[in-house]
Motif scaffolding. Sequence first.
Motif, short mmCIF file in Angstrom:
data_model
loop_
_atom_site.label_atom_id
_atom_site.label_comp_id
_atom_site.label_asym_id
_atom_site.label_seq_id
_atom_site.Cartn_x
_atom_site.Cartn_y
_atom_site.Cartn_z
N VAL B 169 6.61 -1.00 7.91
CA VAL B 169 6.19 -1.84 6.79
C VAL B 169 4.72 -2.21 6.91
CG1 VAL B 169 6.49 -4.10 5.70
CG2 VAL B 169 8.50 -2.74 6.27
N LYS B 170 4.31 -2.53 8.14
CA LYS B 170 2.90 -2.88 8.35
C LYS B 170 1.98 -1.73 7.94
CE LYS B 170 2.25 -6.30 11.94
NZ LYS B 170 1.94 -6.52 13.38
N GLY B 171 2.35 -0.54 8.31
CA GLY B 171 1.55 0.63 7.92
C GLY B 171 1.46 0.76 6.41
N LEU B 172 2.57 0.53 5.73
CA LEU B 172 2.58 0.66 4.27
C LEU B 172 1.77 -0.45 3.62
CD1 LEU B 172 6.33 1.69 3.86
CD2 LEU B 172 4.32 3.17 3.63
N LEU B 173 1.85 -1.66 4.21
CA LEU B 173 1.08 -2.79 3.68
C LEU B 173 -0.42 -2.52 3.78
CD1 LEU B 173 3.15 -5.79 5.08
CD2 LEU B 173 2.79 -5.28 2.65
N LYS B 174 -0.81 -1.81 4.84
CA LYS B 174 -2.24 -1.48 4.99
C LYS B 174 -2.68 -0.52 3.89
CE LYS B 174 -2.99 -2.09 9.86
NZ LYS B 174 -2.34 -1.46 11.00
N SER B 175 -1.83 0.44 3.57
CA SER B 175 -2.26 1.54 2.72
C SER B 175 -2.09 1.33 1.23
CB SER B 175 -1.50 2.82 3.10
OG SER B 175 -1.54 3.02 4.49
N PHE B 176 -1.21 0.41 0.82
CA PHE B 176 -0.87 0.39 -0.60
C PHE B 176 -1.14 -0.97 -1.25
CE2 PHE B 176 1.39 3.92 1.21
CZ PHE B 176 1.03 4.92 0.34
N ASP B 177 -1.37 -0.90 -2.58
CA ASP B 177 -1.75 -2.08 -3.35
C ASP B 177 -0.59 -3.05 -3.54
OD1 ASP B 177 -4.36 -0.81 -4.06
OD2 ASP B 177 -3.04 0.57 -5.11
N THR B 178 0.57 -2.49 -3.88
CA THR B 178 1.75 -3.33 -4.14
C THR B 178 2.92 -2.80 -3.34
OG1 THR B 178 1.03 -3.75 -6.43
CG2 THR B 178 3.34 -4.18 -5.90
N VAL B 179 3.56 -3.67 -2.59
CA VAL B 179 4.74 -3.27 -1.83
C VAL B 179 5.88 -4.20 -2.22
CG1 VAL B 179 5.73 -2.95 0.48
CG2 VAL B 179 3.31 -2.43 0.08
N LEU B 229 18.17 -17.32 3.66
CA LEU B 229 17.78 -16.77 2.36
C LEU B 229 18.97 -16.13 1.67
CD1 LEU B 229 14.40 -15.03 3.19
CD2 LEU B 229 14.76 -17.16 1.95
N ASP B 230 18.90 -16.12 0.38
CA ASP B 230 19.92 -15.45 -0.42
C ASP B 230 19.88 -13.94 -0.16
OD1 ASP B 230 21.53 -16.21 -3.16
OD2 ASP B 230 20.88 -14.13 -3.13
N TYR B 231 21.04 -13.29 -0.30
CA TYR B 231 21.14 -11.84 -0.13
C TYR B 231 20.24 -11.10 -1.12
CZ TYR B 231 23.52 -7.26 -0.12
OH TYR B 231 23.82 -5.92 -0.06
N PHE B 232 20.11 -11.65 -2.32
CA PHE B 232 19.29 -11.00 -3.35
C PHE B 232 17.87 -11.57 -3.35
CE2 PHE B 232 23.58 -10.37 -4.99
CZ PHE B 232 23.58 -9.01 -5.16
N SER B 233 17.17 -11.39 -2.24
CA SER B 233 15.81 -11.89 -2.13
C SER B 233 14.85 -10.72 -2.03
CB SER B 233 15.67 -12.78 -0.89
OG SER B 233 16.45 -13.94 -1.01
N THR B 234 13.82 -10.78 -2.84
CA THR B 234 12.83 -9.72 -2.86
C THR B 234 11.47 -10.32 -2.56
OG1 THR B 234 14.08 -8.52 -4.55
CG2 THR B 234 11.76 -7.96 -4.34
N VAL B 235 10.71 -9.65 -1.70
CA VAL B 235 9.33 -10.07 -1.46
C VAL B 235 8.40 -9.05 -2.12
CG1 VAL B 235 7.52 -10.31 0.29
CG2 VAL B 235 9.71 -11.45 0.61
N ILE B 236 7.47 -9.56 -2.89
CA ILE B 236 6.48 -8.68 -3.52
C ILE B 236 5.12 -9.03 -2.95
CG2 ILE B 236 5.36 -8.04 -5.68
CD1 ILE B 236 8.34 -9.04 -6.76
N VAL B 237 4.49 -8.04 -2.34
CA VAL B 237 3.16 -8.23 -1.78
C VAL B 237 2.18 -7.51 -2.69
CG1 VAL B 237 1.68 -7.99 0.24
CG2 VAL B 237 4.16 -8.23 0.52
N LYS B 238 1.25 -8.27 -3.24
CA LYS B 238 0.29 -7.66 -4.16
C LYS B 238 -1.09 -8.11 -3.73
CE LYS B 238 -0.80 -6.59 -8.82
NZ LYS B 238 -2.15 -6.23 -8.45
N LYS B 239 -1.87 -7.16 -3.25
CA LYS B 239 -3.19 -7.53 -2.76
C LYS B 239 -4.02 -8.10 -3.91
CE LYS B 239 -2.96 -4.28 0.98
NZ LYS B 239 -3.32 -2.96 1.47
N GLY B 240 -4.70 -9.17 -3.62
CA GLY B 240 -5.61 -9.73 -4.62
C GLY B 240 -5.01 -10.83 -5.49
N ILE B 241 -3.72 -11.15 -5.30
CA ILE B 241 -3.21 -12.31 -6.06
C ILE B 241 -3.43 -13.57 -5.26
CG2 ILE B 241 -1.46 -11.09 -7.38
CD1 ILE B 241 0.67 -12.49 -5.49
#
Lengths: 241, 241
Positions: B169-179, B229-241
């Motif tokens: 996940v860390k690798g993907l967070l480095k490379s992409f705008d929205t995860v 946390l609830d089972y239906f929990s989503t984290v959205i990482v968006k660089k620049g927000i």
Amino acid sequence: MKAFGTFYGVGVGPGDPELLTLKAINVLKGAQVIAVPRSSDSSSDGLSQALRIAEKAVDLKGKEMMELLFPMTKDRESLKSARKEAAAKVAGALKAGKSVAFITLGDPMLYSTFSYLVPLVREVAPEAPVKVVPGITSYGAAVSAAVVPLAESDEKVIIIPAAYDIDEVKGLLKSFDTVVLMKVNRIFDSLLDALVSMGLDGSAILVSRVGWPEEKIVTDIKSLRGGKLDYFSTVIVKKGI
Amino acid sequence: MKAFGTFYGVGVGPGDPELLTLKAINVLKGAQVIAVPRSSDSSSDGLSQALRIAEKAVDLKGKEMMELLFPMTKDRESLKSARKEAAAKVAGALKAGKSVAFITLGDPMLYSTFSYLVPLVREVAPEAPVKVVPGITSYGAAVSAAVVPLAESDEKVIIIPAAYDIDEVKGLLKSFDTVVLMKVNRIFDSLLDALVSMGLDGSAILVSRVGWPEEKIVTDIKSLRGGKLDYFSTVIVKKGI
């Protein structure tokens, strides 16, 4: 003092008017102003398509229509001033207490002009509530029409918009289970070369204009080489199909 | 000879019954059999939620309900036999000329049991048409609720399901705008550590149960450390927000 109107972003889906949600229909019915993004580039006609879809699902007669012009240009200054002008128009209606529904193809939070407008409208009319009605995306409708699962189990998906280079795409095709490539019309032949060289052409489908009468779902994508593709063409590469 | 019924996959969206599409409603109204996936694990109760949503949008009284049990297990053999059994039940109804609508949370083509059933049903009843009605995804509704654009311009989006390791996940967070990280409940604290160490905790939001009365949108995600946390929990990482 009059209460501020609400600024709605309303996704109308990719084409089939039956793919509007109940919420989208209710918001469009209740809104006083329908904001319609239009592109100055008449050849693509991309951005007024949202209105064609919405009109089939909801009777918009008697609504105040607000045309917002966004030039199809990479020039930052003219983009910026067009967006500022659009935001001022929207804010004016909100300040007059009117609710404004900005319609958008697909989903308002994915590659949509609406998301650029929100901060600009908030600058001018910070008191106006902003609400978003999600829409069915073109790639979501495409995989449904083709009955190809976008992802199962622990598979990852990457969504790539129009602007990219083929070498980067090749790297991503190696790393991800599902790759969604939107608006491939301009680079299709080089994409096809890449897919063939990686042995992935059999794992790709092309879907264009999903939900429109001219919908096309092509599994033998090699047959498309050299042809003219629709602007709304998506290629989905799913390993193992 | 009787014509075969149609096998429908129907996305009912993430929770708000107003997020069903017109098409989903029409298909549910017209179908003779409603197939309801159920999980044997009563603690998560995940898979019968689709029925709770559908019932709020459409009157299902008088419909034949077909419960399909899918064990929450990683054991391939018991999964396989549960799916085969479910497919045989569905195929039986289709062969009897009944249309079967399989309801699914979110979208039937994204991390849904429906996509596993399709090839199995086709094996037993190859003549039955298969049609899919796309649904609003949980992450789509989440970014709408939070008014955070998923992607703009040439940004790429990555969708990662529950099963993953933090280094990847860390690798993907480095490379992409929205995860988009779905079902983060089990690994939330280590995900939070990773985000903090990368200076990205301020660019992340957590959304759970979007569209349900218990909906939660959290922008200060550090405040969630150590909590349940609830089972239906989503984290959205968006660089620049």
